[in-house]
Each structure stands twice: as structure tokens, then as C-alpha cells.
Scaffold this active site. Sequence first.
Site, PDB file in Angstrom:
ATOM      1  N   LEU A 226      -1.384   2.085   4.630  1.00 25.85           N
ATOM      2  CA  LEU A 226      -2.034   2.274   3.336  1.00 25.85           C
ATOM      3  C   LEU A 226      -1.131   3.020   2.358  1.00 25.85           C
ATOM      4  O   LEU A 226      -0.679   4.140   2.633  1.00 25.85           O
ATOM      5  CB  LEU A 226      -3.348   3.039   3.519  1.00 25.85           C
ATOM      6  CG  LEU A 226      -4.186   3.247   2.260  1.00 25.85           C
ATOM      7  CD1 LEU A 226      -4.638   1.903   1.696  1.00 25.85           C
ATOM      8  CD2 LEU A 226      -5.380   4.143   2.565  1.00 25.85           C
ATOM      9  N   ASP A 227      -0.865   2.386   1.210  1.00 27.05           N
ATOM     10  CA  ASP A 227      -0.086   2.980   0.115  1.00 27.05           C
ATOM     11  C   ASP A 227       1.326   3.393   0.535  1.00 27.05           C
ATOM     12  O   ASP A 227       1.915   4.301  -0.065  1.00 27.05           O
ATOM     13  CB  ASP A 227      -0.824   4.190  -0.477  1.00 27.05           C
ATOM     14  CG  ASP A 227      -2.103   3.791  -1.181  1.00 27.05           C
ATOM     15  OD1 ASP A 227      -2.162   2.672  -1.726  1.00 27.05           O
ATOM     16  OD2 ASP A 227      -3.055   4.594  -1.184  1.00 27.05           O
ATOM     17  N   GLU A 228       1.878   2.735   1.537  1.00 25.83           N
ATOM     18  CA  GLU A 228       3.226   3.075   1.987  1.00 25.83           C
ATOM     19  C   GLU A 228       4.151   1.867   2.009  1.00 25.83           C
ATOM     20  O   GLU A 228       5.201   1.887   2.643  1.00 25.83           O
ATOM     21  CB  GLU A 228       3.161   3.733   3.374  1.00 25.83           C
ATOM     22  CG  GLU A 228       2.445   5.073   3.381  1.00 25.83           C
ATOM     23  CD  GLU A 228       2.512   5.770   4.726  1.00 25.83           C
ATOM     24  OE1 GLU A 228       3.335   5.339   5.564  1.00 25.83           O
ATOM     25  OE2 GLU A 228       1.753   6.727   4.933  1.00 25.83           O
TER      26      GLU A 228
END
Length: 283
Positions: A226-228
Site C-alpha cells: 500500500l502506497d509504496e
Amino acid sequence: MNTPRYILTLACPDCKGLVHAASGFVLAHEGNMEEIAQFSDPDSSMFFMRIDFTTPHADLAALREKVAAFAAPHGMQTQLHPARAAVPTILMVSKQGHCLNDLLFRWKSGLLAIDVRAVISNHRDFYQLAASYNVPFHHVVTTKENRATSEKRISEIIECEGAELIVLARYMQVLSDAMCQQYAGRMINIHHSFLPSFKGARPYYQAHERGVKLIGATAHYVTSDLDEGPIIEQDVARVDHSYSVEDLTAIGRDTESQVLARAVKWHSEHRVLLNGSRTVVFK
């Protein structure tokens, strides 16, 4: 003016003679290079290149076969695209519409090389906005209980519209690992740069409480982490103690819109190449 124009991108293990080989291939097919950029990454020992060229050869399928034959001995990953072709795109949104509104306006103004085929949302808030641009609007309710069903429906819409790019323009649902993998390298997300420092639905309130001096945004490819995912573009705006939460929110939304628009523009112009967990962006 009518000479076919293409964009060739390639990535392969770095070695001597790659620029000569790639430019020689273009020349051998009567090509004229309009723009060329390359990068050798010492960390990954990979070579990346983008060539924008014209050639009298108008058969795209035949030219792609020739590119594949050229690339094989070098272990190259290549893509060949018509330079002027708009990328079929799906926009996804929840209840914050600033990025959606910005992308639709830029698209209709001819500022983005995309073709918006549909808007998908888990809320009905922006169906009128989509309608004002004559874009189909699909309301797909997503909950923890029905995520598999809703993602199947979203995938059906994407495939039916022939979308090659999916933009999460503040779409606030966590996607499954399977869906992230299905659209790897084709799905772009935008988030505030406070992550992971300020998590949750009220990042600007948290930022205000902590007295931040910089706010910003990050556009990245979606992965199961997530979000990486690999970062395409980032930007920041300087603020100070006099800014209210409303001021921070407004500045943050402007920054998000601009960062996402640049990421979409560069992707649609085939300027972004994946380099493991990073990207190479030929601006």
C-alpha cells in the site's frame, strides 16, 4: 506531416554499444530521430532508452516484429507505440473530486494524450461532472464484504472499454493483491506525501497540529504494498504557522492535482520506464 511517428522504449542489462545498436536499428528502417534519451543505472546495471522517431513504414505490427527480432539478442524489454495515439484511460474516484475535475479538464483541453473512456466510483457524487464531459459513469459499491464482486465488475468495465491506463484520482478503496498485480505498471495512484507520518482520513488536520512547514503529494504505480509502489512524480509546497487547516487542504489538493497530471502526462507519452522498485522518467 503525415509521416508515421513512433516511440520506442527499451530496457536491458547495460553493455557497450547499445546506443549505437538502437540508433542503427532506427536508421536501418529509414527512421529520423526526433528525440532521444538514455540512462545507465550503476545500481541495477540496467540500460534504459526512449527514441521518438519518424519512418515511412506505416505497418505497426510488422515494425513491432522487427523490433522484437532486434531486441532478442540483447535481452531487451521493448515497447513500440504510435506517438500521436491517445491512451485509453479509466478514471476512478471516491468523494474528493479535485483530481478528477483537473484531469477531465486537461483531457478536454488537449493537454493530455489520453482518451477517457469512463469514470468509476464507489459513490454517486460526481456522476454529473462525468456527464458534463460526456463520459460514462459507473457506480460500483465496494465494501469489505463484496470486494471480490466489485473488483470483478471494475475489471469488466476496464476490459470492455479497452483501457490501457487506470488512474486512481483519489479513489479511497484498498485494492486486492490480485488486482494490483493484474494492472501492474498500468495503474497510477496519488496520495499526500505525509504518508507514512500522517495516516488516515484527516492528514491535513494532523499536519496542522504538528506545525508542518512542507506539504506535498506523490504519484506512483500501484502495487500490493500500500502506497509504496514505484514513484513517478512528487512535489511540495512551503507553508508556515499562519496557514489554517482549510489553507493546507486547498494547497494540498492543488499539489495533488498537478503531480497526478504530470504523472499521467509522462506515462501517456511513454516517458516512464520501470526500474525495479523505482522509475526512470525521461522528461
